[in-house]
Design a protein around this motif. Structure first.
Motif, mmCIF file in Angstrom:
data_model
loop_
_atom_site.group_PDB
_atom_site.id
_atom_site.type_symbol
_atom_site.label_atom_id
_atom_site.label_comp_id
_atom_site.label_asym_id
_atom_site.label_seq_id
_atom_site.Cartn_x
_atom_site.Cartn_y
_atom_site.Cartn_z
ATOM 1 N N TYR A 29 -58.395 -75.155 -64.375
ATOM 2 C CA TYR A 29 -58.448 -76.384 -65.176
ATOM 3 C C TYR A 29 -57.300 -76.416 -66.187
ATOM 4 O O TYR A 29 -56.593 -77.418 -66.316
ATOM 5 C CB TYR A 29 -59.790 -76.496 -65.903
ATOM 6 C CG TYR A 29 -59.914 -77.777 -66.685
ATOM 7 C CD1 TYR A 29 -60.375 -78.929 -66.068
ATOM 8 C CD2 TYR A 29 -59.554 -77.844 -68.025
ATOM 9 C CE1 TYR A 29 -60.483 -80.120 -66.770
ATOM 10 C CE2 TYR A 29 -59.660 -79.023 -68.729
ATOM 11 C CZ TYR A 29 -60.118 -80.163 -68.094
ATOM 12 O OH TYR A 29 -60.206 -81.333 -68.797
ATOM 13 N N ASN A 30 -57.115 -75.306 -66.894
ATOM 14 C CA ASN A 30 -56.059 -75.274 -67.912
ATOM 15 C C ASN A 30 -54.666 -75.382 -67.314
ATOM 16 O O ASN A 30 -53.770 -75.970 -67.926
ATOM 17 C CB ASN A 30 -56.189 -74.020 -68.782
ATOM 18 C CG ASN A 30 -57.361 -74.129 -69.719
ATOM 19 O OD1 ASN A 30 -57.696 -75.205 -70.199
ATOM 20 N ND2 ASN A 30 -58.027 -73.014 -69.966
ATOM 21 N N SER A 31 -54.469 -74.836 -66.112
ATOM 22 C CA SER A 31 -53.147 -74.967 -65.493
ATOM 23 C C SER A 31 -52.874 -76.411 -65.088
ATOM 24 O O SER A 31 -51.730 -76.853 -65.090
ATOM 25 C CB SER A 31 -52.994 -74.028 -64.295
ATOM 26 O OG SER A 31 -53.788 -74.458 -63.219
ATOM 27 N N LEU A 32 -53.922 -77.174 -64.763
ATOM 28 C CA LEU A 32 -53.746 -78.577 -64.377
ATOM 29 C C LEU A 32 -53.741 -79.528 -65.567
ATOM 30 O O LEU A 32 -52.997 -80.504 -65.587
ATOM 31 C CB LEU A 32 -54.856 -79.000 -63.405
ATOM 32 C CG LEU A 32 -54.819 -78.371 -62.027
ATOM 33 C CD1 LEU A 32 -56.085 -78.714 -61.254
ATOM 34 C CD2 LEU A 32 -53.586 -78.828 -61.260
ATOM 35 N N TYR A 33 -54.608 -79.278 -66.554
ATOM 36 C CA TYR A 33 -54.820 -80.251 -67.625
ATOM 37 C C TYR A 33 -54.675 -79.680 -69.028
ATOM 38 O O TYR A 33 -55.029 -80.349 -69.997
ATOM 39 C CB TYR A 33 -56.225 -80.859 -67.500
ATOM 40 C CG TYR A 33 -56.482 -81.466 -66.164
ATOM 41 C CD1 TYR A 33 -55.828 -82.623 -65.772
ATOM 42 C CD2 TYR A 33 -57.376 -80.878 -65.269
ATOM 43 C CE1 TYR A 33 -56.057 -83.186 -64.524
ATOM 44 C CE2 TYR A 33 -57.617 -81.434 -64.024
ATOM 45 C CZ TYR A 33 -56.951 -82.592 -63.662
ATOM 46 O OH TYR A 33 -57.178 -83.145 -62.439
ATOM 47 N N GLY A 34 -54.140 -78.484 -69.160
ATOM 48 C CA GLY A 34 -54.136 -77.796 -70.436
ATOM 49 C C GLY A 34 -53.169 -78.280 -71.491
ATOM 50 O O GLY A 34 -53.247 -77.857 -72.625
ATOM 51 N N LEU A 35 -52.232 -79.160 -71.157
ATOM 52 C CA LEU A 35 -51.239 -79.644 -72.123
ATOM 53 C C LEU A 35 -50.612 -78.470 -72.876
ATOM 54 O O LEU A 35 -50.690 -78.373 -74.089
ATOM 55 C CB LEU A 35 -51.882 -80.639 -73.100
ATOM 56 C CG LEU A 35 -52.522 -81.871 -72.481
ATOM 57 C CD1 LEU A 35 -53.125 -82.755 -73.556
ATOM 58 C CD2 LEU A 35 -51.548 -82.654 -71.636
ATOM 59 N N GLN A 36 -49.986 -77.590 -72.106
ATOM 60 C CA GLN A 36 -49.482 -76.347 -72.667
ATOM 61 C C GLN A 36 -48.030 -76.404 -73.123
ATOM 62 O O GLN A 36 -47.530 -75.445 -73.686
ATOM 63 C CB GLN A 36 -49.667 -75.227 -71.640
ATOM 64 C CG GLN A 36 -51.126 -75.022 -71.312
ATOM 65 C CD GLN A 36 -51.345 -74.063 -70.161
ATOM 66 O OE1 GLN A 36 -50.415 -73.554 -69.564
ATOM 67 N NE2 GLN A 36 -52.595 -73.817 -69.837
ATOM 68 N N THR A 37 -47.343 -77.514 -72.896
ATOM 69 C CA THR A 37 -45.953 -77.631 -73.340
ATOM 70 C C THR A 37 -45.789 -78.922 -74.131
ATOM 71 O O THR A 37 -46.599 -79.843 -74.033
ATOM 72 C CB THR A 37 -44.985 -77.669 -72.140
ATOM 73 O OG1 THR A 37 -45.215 -78.873 -71.400
ATOM 74 C CG2 THR A 37 -45.156 -76.453 -71.236
ATOM 75 N N SER A 38 -44.711 -78.999 -74.900
ATOM 76 C CA SER A 38 -44.465 -80.217 -75.672
ATOM 77 C C SER A 38 -44.222 -81.405 -74.747
ATOM 78 O O SER A 38 -44.611 -82.535 -75.061
ATOM 79 C CB SER A 38 -43.297 -80.024 -76.643
ATOM 80 O OG SER A 38 -42.132 -79.660 -75.945
ATOM 81 N N ASP A 39 -43.585 -81.182 -73.581
ATOM 82 C CA ASP A 39 -43.393 -82.277 -72.623
ATOM 83 C C ASP A 39 -44.733 -82.783 -72.087
ATOM 84 O O ASP A 39 -44.932 -83.990 -71.931
ATOM 85 C CB ASP A 39 -42.517 -81.827 -71.445
ATOM 86 C CG ASP A 39 -41.053 -81.676 -71.834
ATOM 87 O OD1 ASP A 39 -40.649 -82.210 -72.888
ATOM 88 O OD2 ASP A 39 -40.314 -81.024 -71.066
ATOM 89 N N ALA A 40 -45.664 -81.861 -71.813
ATOM 90 C CA ALA A 40 -46.978 -82.264 -71.325
ATOM 91 C C ALA A 40 -47.739 -83.048 -72.392
ATOM 92 O O ALA A 40 -48.390 -84.057 -72.094
ATOM 93 C CB ALA A 40 -47.789 -81.042 -70.893
ATOM 94 N N ILE A 41 -47.622 -82.622 -73.632
ATOM 95 C CA ILE A 41 -48.285 -83.333 -74.736
ATOM 96 C C ILE A 41 -47.680 -84.722 -74.899
ATOM 97 O O ILE A 41 -48.399 -85.711 -75.066
ATOM 98 C CB ILE A 41 -48.196 -82.516 -76.041
ATOM 99 C CG1 ILE A 41 -49.050 -81.247 -75.905
ATOM 100 C CG2 ILE A 41 -48.639 -83.350 -77.244
ATOM 101 C CD1 ILE A 41 -48.818 -80.229 -76.997
ATOM 102 N N ALA A 42 -46.361 -84.830 -74.827
ATOM 103 C CA ALA A 42 -45.701 -86.135 -74.951
ATOM 104 C C ALA A 42 -46.102 -87.063 -73.806
ATOM 105 O O ALA A 42 -46.344 -88.261 -74.019
ATOM 106 C CB ALA A 42 -44.186 -85.952 -74.986
ATOM 107 N N ALA A 43 -46.203 -86.522 -72.587
ATOM 108 C CA ALA A 43 -46.608 -87.340 -71.444
ATOM 109 C C ALA A 43 -48.041 -87.828 -71.625
ATOM 110 O O ALA A 43 -48.348 -88.989 -71.338
ATOM 111 C CB ALA A 43 -46.475 -86.546 -70.146
ATOM 112 N N PHE A 44 -48.907 -86.961 -72.138
ATOM 113 C CA PHE A 44 -50.288 -87.373 -72.403
ATOM 114 C C PHE A 44 -50.325 -88.481 -73.451
ATOM 115 O O PHE A 44 -50.997 -89.491 -73.284
ATOM 116 C CB PHE A 44 -51.132 -86.189 -72.867
ATOM 117 C CG PHE A 44 -52.489 -86.595 -73.374
ATOM 118 C CD1 PHE A 44 -53.514 -86.844 -72.488
ATOM 119 C CD2 PHE A 44 -52.720 -86.760 -74.734
ATOM 120 C CE1 PHE A 44 -54.769 -87.242 -72.937
ATOM 121 C CE2 PHE A 44 -53.971 -87.159 -75.195
ATOM 122 C CZ PHE A 44 -54.996 -87.393 -74.303
ATOM 123 N N ASP A 45 -49.592 -88.281 -74.548
ATOM 124 C CA ASP A 45 -49.575 -89.285 -75.613
ATOM 125 C C ASP A 45 -49.096 -90.634 -75.096
ATOM 126 O O ASP A 45 -49.680 -91.674 -75.409
ATOM 127 C CB ASP A 45 -48.681 -88.835 -76.770
ATOM 128 C CG ASP A 45 -49.296 -87.705 -77.589
ATOM 129 O OD1 ASP A 45 -50.500 -87.409 -77.403
ATOM 130 O OD2 ASP A 45 -48.566 -87.119 -78.406
#
Length: 158
Positions: free
Chosen positions: A126-142
């Motif tokens: 779950y965390n590897s798919l949806y964990g928002l572990q990088t700043s790019d992933a967080i920005a994409a989520f936002d």
């Protein structure tokens, strides 16, 4: 409160017999009509689905309404459903075959799904798919969740 759906996530341990505590957060959201019996099945993405009985009945009724009867029958046969019930210590016993399918060993992550249904995930998957572990992933989520206009100030700077 009388919730019509589960809210949140919770991670619990799995003991050597395949029992896991049903998270307190979700027990609080159960009504007396929901009871203490559930149906657990295979789910998408190597997850398990845990339904209160009324939600499982709705799911099965929706399958019956599908115009593609063969597809509905395939889904029905592929579920591997099992009945589980909370024991005196608020645990459920996860069937071994379903645990193997979902890659569950020591811990399970309960994640809200639709209505009174939960997905049970291998926490690492779950965390590897949806964990928002990088700043790019967080920005994409936002950007996806809030939209560009809500994540950027009027001059284009954050």
């Amino acid at each position: 409160m009388n919730f019509t759906s589960f809210i949140g996530q919770a991670q619990t341990a799995i003991d050597g017999k395949g029992r896991t505590s049903f998270p307190r957060e979700f027990r609080r959201e159960l009504s007396t009509e929901d009871g203490t019996e559930f149906v657990i099945t295979r789910g998408p993405d190597q997850t398990l689905r845990l339904y209160v009985l009324s939600e499982f009945e709705k799911f099965m009724a929706d399958l019956d309404l599908r115009s593609d009867r063969r597809q509905a029958d395939l889904v029905r046969r592929s579920l591997w459903p099992a009945s589980v019930e909370l024991d005196g210590q608020n645990r459920i016993l996860l069937p071994k075959k379903l645990m193997e399918y979902a890659g569950l060993k020591d811990e399970v992550l309960y994640v809200q799904s639709r209505g009174k249904t939960l997905e049970l995930w291998n926490p690492d998957r779950y965390n590897s798919l949806y964990g928002l572990q990088t700043s790019d992933a967080i920005a994409a989520f936002d950007a996806a969740y809030y939209g560009e206009s809500l994540t950027e100030e009027s001059d284009g700077k954050r």
